[in-house]
Design a protein around this motif. Structure first.
Motif, PDB file in Angstrom:
ATOM      1  N   MET B  34       0.998  -1.360   0.094  1.00 23.08           N
ATOM      2  CA  MET B  34      -0.087  -0.069  -0.104  1.00 23.08           C
ATOM      3  C   MET B  34       1.060   1.387   0.050  1.00 23.08           C
ATOM      4  SD  MET B  34      -2.840  -1.309   2.771  1.00 23.08           S
ATOM      5  CE  MET B  34      -1.834  -1.233   4.114  1.00 23.08           C
ATOM      6  N   PRO B  35       1.569   1.458  -1.012  1.00 20.88           N
ATOM      7  CA  PRO B  35       2.529   2.690  -1.087  1.00 20.88           C
ATOM      8  C   PRO B  35       1.630   3.826  -0.656  1.00 20.88           C
ATOM      9  CG  PRO B  35       2.963   0.960  -2.879  1.00 20.88           C
ATOM     10  CD  PRO B  35       1.978   0.438  -2.164  1.00 20.88           C
ATOM     11  N   GLY B  36       2.396   4.745  -0.115  1.00 23.02           N
ATOM     12  CA  GLY B  36       1.745   6.088   0.411  1.00 23.02           C
ATOM     13  C   GLY B  36       0.635   6.147   1.120  1.00 23.02           C
ATOM     14  N   PHE B  37       0.110   4.731   1.631  1.00 27.29           N
ATOM     15  CA  PHE B  37      -0.928   4.923   2.381  1.00 27.29           C
ATOM     16  C   PHE B  37      -0.489   4.202   4.012  1.00 27.29           C
ATOM     17  CE2 PHE B  37      -4.857   3.573   4.166  1.00 27.29           C
ATOM     18  CZ  PHE B  37      -5.832   4.717   3.927  1.00 27.29           C
ATOM     19  N   GLU B  38      -1.016   5.146   4.796  1.00 26.69           N
ATOM     20  CA  GLU B  38      -1.206   4.372   6.157  1.00 26.69           C
ATOM     21  C   GLU B  38      -2.496   4.257   6.953  1.00 26.69           C
ATOM     22  OE1 GLU B  38       1.794   6.383   8.830  1.00 26.69           O
ATOM     23  OE2 GLU B  38       3.265   5.767   7.535  1.00 26.69           O
ATOM     24  N   GLY B  39      -2.983   2.954   7.502  1.00 23.30           N
ATOM     25  CA  GLY B  39      -4.003   2.901   7.947  1.00 23.30           C
ATOM     26  C   GLY B  39      -4.855   1.818   7.275  1.00 23.30           C
ATOM     27  N   GLY B  40      -6.201   1.513   7.671  1.00 19.37           N
ATOM     28  CA  GLY B  40      -6.803   0.513   7.036  1.00 19.37           C
ATOM     29  C   GLY B  40      -8.048   0.816   6.266  1.00 19.37           C
ATOM     30  N   LYS B  41      -8.520  -0.197   6.008  1.00 18.65           N
ATOM     31  CA  LYS B  41      -9.797  -0.052   4.878  1.00 18.65           C
ATOM     32  C   LYS B  41     -10.564   0.831   5.012  1.00 18.65           C
ATOM     33  CE  LYS B  41     -13.213  -3.126   2.741  1.00 18.65           C
ATOM     34  NZ  LYS B  41     -13.696  -4.249   2.705  1.00 18.65           N
ATOM     35  N   GLN B  42     -11.283   1.132   6.300  1.00 11.92           N
ATOM     36  CA  GLN B  42     -12.223   2.232   6.351  1.00 11.92           C
ATOM     37  C   GLN B  42     -11.619   3.675   6.200  1.00 11.92           C
ATOM     38  OE1 GLN B  42     -15.505   1.444   6.580  1.00 11.92           O
ATOM     39  NE2 GLN B  42     -15.635   3.766   6.043  1.00 11.92           N
ATOM     40  N   ARG B  43     -10.318   3.727   6.626  1.00 14.18           N
ATOM     41  CA  ARG B  43      -9.727   4.862   6.293  1.00 14.18           C
ATOM     42  C   ARG B  43      -9.598   5.340   4.796  1.00 14.18           C
ATOM     43  NH1 ARG B  43      -4.383   7.190   9.581  1.00 14.18           N
ATOM     44  NH2 ARG B  43      -4.504   9.543   8.743  1.00 14.18           N
ATOM     45  N   GLY B  44      -9.325   4.265   4.212  1.00 15.14           N
ATOM     46  CA  GLY B  44      -9.041   4.339   2.709  1.00 15.14           C
ATOM     47  C   GLY B  44     -10.370   4.608   2.026  1.00 15.14           C
ATOM     48  N   ILE B  45     -11.309   4.221   2.343  1.00 12.15           N
ATOM     49  CA  ILE B  45     -12.663   4.526   1.903  1.00 12.15           C
ATOM     50  C   ILE B  45     -13.134   5.802   2.057  1.00 12.15           C
ATOM     51  CG2 ILE B  45     -15.143   3.887   2.025  1.00 12.15           C
ATOM     52  CD1 ILE B  45     -14.307   0.838   2.237  1.00 12.15           C
ATOM     53  N   ASP B  46     -12.795   6.371   3.199  1.00 13.89           N
ATOM     54  CA  ASP B  46     -13.263   7.659   3.529  1.00 13.89           C
ATOM     55  C   ASP B  46     -12.333   8.707   2.991  1.00 13.89           C
ATOM     56  OD1 ASP B  46     -15.172   6.418   5.395  1.00 13.89           O
ATOM     57  OD2 ASP B  46     -13.672   6.841   6.986  1.00 13.89           O
ATOM     58  N   GLU B  47     -11.157   8.480   2.904  1.00 11.38           N
ATOM     59  CA  GLU B  47     -10.323   9.249   2.048  1.00 11.38           C
ATOM     60  C   GLU B  47     -10.545   9.231   0.684  1.00 11.38           C
ATOM     61  OE1 GLU B  47      -6.186   9.096   2.820  1.00 11.38           O
ATOM     62  OE2 GLU B  47      -6.613   9.324   4.781  1.00 11.38           O
ATOM     63  N   THR B  48     -10.972   8.135   0.015  1.00 11.77           N
ATOM     64  CA  THR B  48     -11.487   8.079  -1.409  1.00 11.77           C
ATOM     65  C   THR B  48     -12.568   9.116  -1.563  1.00 11.77           C
ATOM     66  OG1 THR B  48     -10.252   5.906  -1.604  1.00 11.77           O
ATOM     67  CG2 THR B  48     -11.682   6.582  -3.147  1.00 11.77           C
ATOM     68  N   ALA B  49     -13.551   8.884  -0.574  1.00 13.94           N
ATOM     69  CA  ALA B  49     -14.846   9.618  -0.959  1.00 13.94           C
ATOM     70  C   ALA B  49     -14.413  11.212  -0.685  1.00 13.94           C
ATOM     71  CB  ALA B  49     -15.774   9.283   0.300  1.00 13.94           C
ATOM     72  N   ALA B  50     -13.517  11.681  -0.012  1.00  9.53           N
ATOM     73  CA  ALA B  50     -13.293  12.940   0.104  1.00  9.53           C
ATOM     74  C   ALA B  50     -12.329  13.336  -1.022  1.00  9.53           C
ATOM     75  CB  ALA B  50     -12.075  13.194   1.304  1.00  9.53           C
ATOM     76  N   LEU B  51     -11.464  12.487  -1.816  1.00 12.72           N
ATOM     77  CA  LEU B  51     -11.017  12.681  -2.892  1.00 12.72           C
ATOM     78  C   LEU B  51     -11.858  12.903  -4.003  1.00 12.72           C
ATOM     79  CD1 LEU B  51      -7.857  10.342  -3.275  1.00 12.72           C
ATOM     80  CD2 LEU B  51      -7.919  12.917  -3.310  1.00 12.72           C
ATOM     81  N   GLY B  52     -12.963  12.192  -3.873  1.00 14.97           N
ATOM     82  CA  GLY B  52     -14.084  12.130  -5.158  1.00 14.97           C
ATOM     83  C   GLY B  52     -14.535  13.722  -5.098  1.00 14.97           C
ATOM     84  N   LYS B  53     -14.886  14.240  -3.977  1.00 15.36           N
ATOM     85  CA  LYS B  53     -15.357  15.706  -4.173  1.00 15.36           C
ATOM     86  C   LYS B  53     -14.337  16.578  -4.928  1.00 15.36           C
ATOM     87  CE  LYS B  53     -18.678  15.501  -0.178  1.00 15.36           C
ATOM     88  NZ  LYS B  53     -18.138  14.176   0.254  1.00 15.36           N
ATOM     89  N   GLU B  54     -13.003  16.437  -4.546  1.00 18.60           N
ATOM     90  CA  GLU B  54     -12.175  17.345  -5.247  1.00 18.60           C
ATOM     91  C   GLU B  54     -11.863  17.074  -6.793  1.00 18.60           C
ATOM     92  OE1 GLU B  54      -9.641  19.251  -3.445  1.00 18.60           O
ATOM     93  OE2 GLU B  54     -10.242  18.899  -1.456  1.00 18.60           O
ATOM     94  N   LEU B  55     -12.101  15.571  -6.906  1.00 16.92           N
ATOM     95  CA  LEU B  55     -12.101  15.150  -8.402  1.00 16.92           C
ATOM     96  C   LEU B  55     -13.181  15.683  -9.180  1.00 16.92           C
ATOM     97  CD1 LEU B  55     -10.694  11.699  -8.064  1.00 16.92           C
ATOM     98  CD2 LEU B  55      -9.559  13.323  -9.171  1.00 16.92           C
TER      99      LEU B  55
END
Lengths: 287, 287
Positions: B34-55
């Protein structure tokens, strides 16, 4: 799934369908009505989300069925005045689906090449294939709407197009295209509000042009052109649905529901695999 | 936005980029990393959702800018072994965007017409236009991958394609195409699990074919072909990124983040309206 007791029996298609052969009077359809729906905005949003799950499964079944030779496909046609929410509807509806199985096309002013062909050529080139859901933001109907209102071709040309459209849509329907043609009906005041809202937000200025106001001044001509197109081209093979669109959440619910009822009627089936599952599993485990 | 303190400074592109000119050794890249990522699945999902708004905002800016003459566009190219998640990534990534501004294409076995043209013809026909985001599920790289592994053309033909691809991508990049080429890297065992999962679910049988197992038996040849393609065609103009893809949520986060970094670098701007806002408002209110 539906909005009131017995809503599974709701046929929004029956409620919103413009009956083939019956003259359409747009003034008789209030653009802020909510046919087939009881309740408020939050309920509408919740029910649309629930419909979305059903739609995703039905789309997957349609796509899966095509892998076994089912040639059926769906074509959602969206028409409506400027700001009526065609783009917003596309975004919302596709949000339910796997976009890889959608064929989305927004039609703008025809290019010189497109003008060099019969008006059905450019839409014919981007039809959905088997198992796909096509979504047209504007369509071949522009050729009996903007073209008529602006006098871009003589009446003798645009007036024969109604029959040409009907023959073309009928042939496609017979070939497996399920049409869902939706007229997004907004009011003159609602359009004013929406155009003003664009002016109020600098980040929306790119969506605005003073020509939008010039078009708006042609509102009565457009309403007449729409009324005739809807009257002439709502057919058994490819009916038009009139969706009151002043309320965006109702519009989203109604279009989702129309698609749901259409797909449920098609009732596409997952094909059975034509291979030996146990043998494939054994091979996979053996490697 | 990022996964750890200082993550705004994170350059996932720098971490995942296959350096131009450096030989690629796929065995050196664990597919569950998981290069560049620290944490678990839920954190990944949450951060991806936040990225989605920026995208979503960045895409709207890219599209808006094109209305004022900005010709830039983005092309996401997805490659990977069967079951590596190309289709799932398309679905997830497009979920961030307005699908009307996306040009999605899945490339399958070439048709006779496509085979009658140079291998870059069919991809060239469906490139994103100004302001659009193109998404390729498979691509022109199949012509140095499956074509090579199955010996469909002689080595003398496929071996010259690396240079042809580089020249073509370079010309497009110079013309405003921002390439995000992603290799979804899964492991041999993970592929076994995913194929078995399809067998376990009758509704997934349509996605399975015994030929999938035959392809899997060619795994070493595919890995060699991928390694050479990635080595030869990761260029400054159009670099390849290797995304470990055994974890779907990391894959989704990483591809979203790569697109975010690319779009942030492009930094497209809403164009200023070239009309008199006050006058337009007055005209709208006067009607």
């Amino acid at each position: 799934m539906g909005s009131k007791p017995g809503a599974d029996d709701l046929s929004l298609r029956a409620l919103l369908r413009l009956e083939p052969g019956a003259p359409v009077d747009l003034a008789a359809h209030p653009p802020d009505a909510m046919p087939g729906f009881e309740g408020g905005k939050q309920r509408g949003i919740d029910e649309t989300a629930a419909l979305g799950k059903e739609l995703a499964t039905l789309q997957e079944r349609l796509y899966a069925a095509s892998s076994a030779g089912d040639r059926r496909r769906v074509l959602l046609v969206l028409q409506g005045m400027d700001t009526s929410g065609k783009g917003g509807t596309v975004k919302h509806v596709v949000g339910h689906f796997n976009p890889a199985g959608c064929r989305i096309r927004a039609f703008k002013t025809p290019t010189p090449e497109e003008r060099g062909h019969h008006f059905l050529w450019r839409v014919g080139n981007v039809l959905p294939g088997a198992g796909e859901i096509g979504i047209f933001d504007r369509s071949h109907y522009e050729d009996v709407l903007v073209v008529r209102v602006h006098g871009l071709v003589p009446r003798s040309v645009w007036s024969r197009r109604f029959d040409e459209i009907n023959a073309w849509e009928r042939a496609l329907a017979d070939d497996g295209v399920a049409f869902v043609k939706v007229f997004l009906h907004i009011g003159f005041e609602e359009q004013r509000r929406r155009l003003l809202a664009r002016l109020d937000r600098p980040h929306k200025h790119w969506k605005f042009s003073p020509s939008d106001i010039a078009e708006r001044e042609l509102w009565p001509g457009y309403q007449r052109a729409y009324a005739e197109a809807l009257t002439r081209c709502s057919t058994e093979a490819a009916p038009w649905y009139l969706v009151p669109a002043n309320r965006k959440w109702y519009r989203n619910w109604a279009v989702s529901r129309l698609l749901f009822e259409q797909l449920r009627e098609l009732d596409p089936q997952y094909p059975a695999g034509d291979f030996d599952v146990a043998r494939s599993r054994a091979r996979l485990l053996a490697e």
